[in-house]
Design an enzyme around this catalytic site. Structure first.
Site, PDB file in Angstrom:
ATOM      1  N   TYR A 187      15.620  48.373 -13.306  1.00  0.00           N
ATOM      2  CA  TYR A 187      14.351  49.092 -13.134  1.00  0.00           C
ATOM      3  C   TYR A 187      13.178  48.159 -13.433  1.00  0.00           C
ATOM      4  CZ  TYR A 187      11.314  53.077 -12.598  1.00  0.00           C
ATOM      5  OH  TYR A 187      10.341  53.927 -12.120  1.00  0.00           O
ATOM      6  N   LYS A 191      10.604  46.760 -10.474  1.00  0.00           N
ATOM      7  CA  LYS A 191       9.176  47.129 -10.562  1.00  0.00           C
ATOM      8  C   LYS A 191       8.296  45.903 -10.766  1.00  0.00           C
ATOM      9  CE  LYS A 191       9.938  51.305  -9.618  1.00  0.00           C
ATOM     10  NZ  LYS A 191       9.562  51.773  -8.290  1.00  0.00           N
TER      11      LYS A 191
HETATM   12  N1  LIG Z   1       9.032  60.093 -11.730  1.00  0.00           N
HETATM   13  C1  LIG Z   1       8.451  59.263 -12.579  1.00  0.00           C
HETATM   14  O1  LIG Z   1       8.233  59.608 -13.763  1.00  0.00           O
HETATM   15  C2  LIG Z   1       8.014  57.891 -12.130  1.00  0.00           C
HETATM   16  C3  LIG Z   1       7.243  57.117 -13.000  1.00  0.00           C
HETATM   17  C4  LIG Z   1       6.849  55.851 -12.599  1.00  0.00           C
HETATM   18  C5  LIG Z   1       7.237  55.385 -11.363  1.00  0.00           C
HETATM   19  N2  LIG Z   1       7.997  56.160 -10.548  1.00  0.00           N
HETATM   20  C6  LIG Z   1       8.375  55.613  -9.250  1.00  0.00           C
HETATM   21  O2  LIG Z   1       7.919  56.495  -8.253  1.00  0.00           O
HETATM   22  C7  LIG Z   1       8.794  56.437  -7.120  1.00  0.00           C
HETATM   23  C8  LIG Z   1       9.285  57.847  -6.794  1.00  0.00           C
HETATM   24  O3  LIG Z   1       9.943  58.353  -7.926  1.00  0.00           O
HETATM   25  P1  LIG Z   1      10.515  59.835  -7.986  1.00  0.00           P
HETATM   26  O4  LIG Z   1      10.467  60.251  -9.406  1.00  0.00           O
HETATM   27  O5  LIG Z   1       9.884  60.663  -6.937  1.00  0.00           O
HETATM   28  O6  LIG Z   1      12.048  59.572  -7.639  1.00  0.00           O
HETATM   29  P2  LIG Z   1      13.026  60.434  -6.719  1.00  0.00           P
HETATM   30  O7  LIG Z   1      14.387  59.979  -7.095  1.00  0.00           O
HETATM   31  O8  LIG Z   1      12.697  61.896  -6.804  1.00  0.00           O
HETATM   32  O9  LIG Z   1      12.669  59.932  -5.249  1.00  0.00           O
HETATM   33  C9  LIG Z   1      13.170  58.748  -4.717  1.00  0.00           C
HETATM   34  C10 LIG Z   1      13.503  59.024  -3.271  1.00  0.00           C
HETATM   35  O10 LIG Z   1      13.965  57.797  -2.673  1.00  0.00           O
HETATM   36  C11 LIG Z   1      14.971  58.152  -1.741  1.00  0.00           C
HETATM   37  N3  LIG Z   1      15.824  57.000  -1.417  1.00  0.00           N
HETATM   38  C12 LIG Z   1      16.799  56.450  -2.171  1.00  0.00           C
HETATM   39  N4  LIG Z   1      17.412  55.477  -1.491  1.00  0.00           N
HETATM   40  C13 LIG Z   1      16.812  55.398  -0.270  1.00  0.00           C
HETATM   41  C14 LIG Z   1      17.027  54.607   0.879  1.00  0.00           C
HETATM   42  N5  LIG Z   1      17.997  53.672   0.921  1.00  0.00           N
HETATM   43  N6  LIG Z   1      16.244  54.804   1.967  1.00  0.00           N
HETATM   44  C15 LIG Z   1      15.263  55.757   1.946  1.00  0.00           C
HETATM   45  N7  LIG Z   1      15.022  56.540   0.874  1.00  0.00           N
HETATM   46  C16 LIG Z   1      15.806  56.380  -0.226  1.00  0.00           C
HETATM   47  C17 LIG Z   1      15.749  59.266  -2.432  1.00  0.00           C
HETATM   48  O11 LIG Z   1      16.521  60.036  -1.501  1.00  0.00           O
HETATM   49  C18 LIG Z   1      14.637  60.047  -3.105  1.00  0.00           C
HETATM   50  O12 LIG Z   1      14.191  61.139  -2.297  1.00  0.00           O
HETATM   51  C19 LIG Z   1       9.930  55.495  -7.524  1.00  0.00           C
HETATM   52  O13 LIG Z   1       9.638  54.202  -7.057  1.00  0.00           O
HETATM   53  C20 LIG Z   1       9.867  55.514  -9.023  1.00  0.00           C
HETATM   54  O14 LIG Z   1      10.409  54.350  -9.593  1.00  0.00           O
HETATM   55  C21 LIG Z   1       8.394  57.410 -10.900  1.00  0.00           C
END
Ligand SMILES: NC(=O)c1ccc[n+]([C@@H]2O[C@H](COP(=O)([O-])OP(=O)(O)OC[C@H]3O[C@@H](n4cnc5c(N)ncnc54)[C@H](O)[C@@H]3O)[C@@H](O)[C@H]2O)c1
Length: 276
Positions: A187, A191
């Site tokens: 992770y 990032k």
């Molecule tokens: N949720 C949080 O608290 C948070 C905090 C900081 C950063 N982020 C970042 O925000 C982004 C979204 O996070 P989230 O919480 O919505 O996660 P999530 O797991 O709900 O969404 C990620 C999506 O990516 C899709 N995915 C996975 N592999 C894939 C592929 N090969 N091709 C296309 N799509 C694919 C999944 O199906 C999923 O819908 C991520 O990059 C995460 O690291 C999230």
């Protein structure tokens, strides 16, 4: 008096959002739609949404769509771009949002997460989605933006792109130190790598009219265990996790002309966590 609203306008602009049907992807989609843009939710898993349903159109606009895409596969991204061009005859924005994000605070299977045990296959899978996927989408869709001389890329990083994970957050009572769950090494690597990709692309395509920035969100509250939320809130000057919709205004800012003099940088929105 000068009105700034029009600088945030995205009327008719088409935004491809990878991981678009995930927790934050849908929020980004709403943000684009709220400014008149057309969100394209590109996700390997689109079963959770039905683009023909009235609720989908109500939320994302009548012209929005969801396209099944595997961003680790260049052919799948080519097919996505072809479908977007056939549907809309344009593409304006790419939001590299998809990533594997294992929720260590929720899972019971924790031993794999430790560095000493971390499986090579998991390392490769995580880098393949989070970093290679963003590279491939930038290469294929970003090149199209550069060719037309205009466009925006937003890479979704994390507060863990600028600070190390505090592994004390994930500790479980009763487990010995060498079996305690941790945020996986991938992770941080994915990032942090996205910030490098952001700077590289921003300078590479500056003269081509493509702006590239990153956003680094802190953790979103999503019914995590109470003890975890309390520990994390204690590390955040604002004293709480983010609400689900608290990144939408920033996404709109980065996608629109409101950020027209901004490229190659990282907008950290973390309740102040990285100050401490
Ligand atoms: N949720 C949080 O608290 C948070 C905090 C900081 C950063 N982020 C970042 O925000 C982004 C979204 O996070 P989230 O919480 O919505 O996660 P999530 O797991 O709900 O969404 C990620 C999506 O990516 C899709 N995915 C996975 N592999 C894939 C592929 N090969 N091709 C296309 N799509 C694919 C999944 O199906 C999923 O819908 C991520 O990059 C995460 O690291 C999230």
């Amino acid at each position: 008096m000068k009105k700034l609203e029009s600088m945030f306008d995205l009327t008719d602009r088409v935004a491809v959002i990878t991981g678009g049907t995930g927790l934050l992807g849908m929020q980004h989609g709403e943000a684009v739609a709220s400014a008149g843009g057309i969100p394209v939710l590109a996700d390997i898993q689109v079963r959770s949404v039905d683009p023909s349903a009235p609720a989908f159109k109500e939320r994302f606009g009548a012209r929005a769509c969801a396209i099944q895409t595997d961003i680790t596969d260049p052919e799948s991204i080519q097919a996505l771009l072809a479908e977007v061009q056939a549907r809309y005859q344009r593409v304006d924005i790419l939001i590299n949002n998809a990533a594997n994000n294992p929720k260590m605070e929720k899972t019971a299977e924790v031993e794999f997460s430790r560095l000493e045990n971390f499986p090579l296959k998991q390392w490769q899978d995580d880098l393949s989605v989070g970093l290679t996927g963003a590279f491939l989408c930038s290469q294929i869709i970003g090149s199209e933006l550069a060719k037309q001389g205009r466009g925006v890329i937003v890479n979704v990083a994390s507060d863990l792109a600028v600070i190390a994970p505090d592994q004390r957050l994930y500790r479980k009572a009763g487990l010995p130190a060498d079996r305690q769950p941790v945020k996986p090494v991938t992770y941080s690597v994915v990032k942090t790598g996205l910030l490098g990709l952001t700077r590289y692309l921003a300078t590479y395509w500056a003269e081509a009219g493509v702006r590239v920035n990153a956003i680094s969100p802190g953790g979103v509250y999503n019914n995590q265990p109470e003890a975890f939320v309390a520990r994390l809130a204690n590390l955040i000057p604002l004293g709480r996790m983010a609400n689900l919709d608290e990144y939408q205004a920033a996404i709109l800012f980065l996608c629109s002309d409101a950020s027209s003099y901004m490229t190659g940088t990282n907008l950290v929105i973390d309740g102040g966590r990285s100050c401490w």
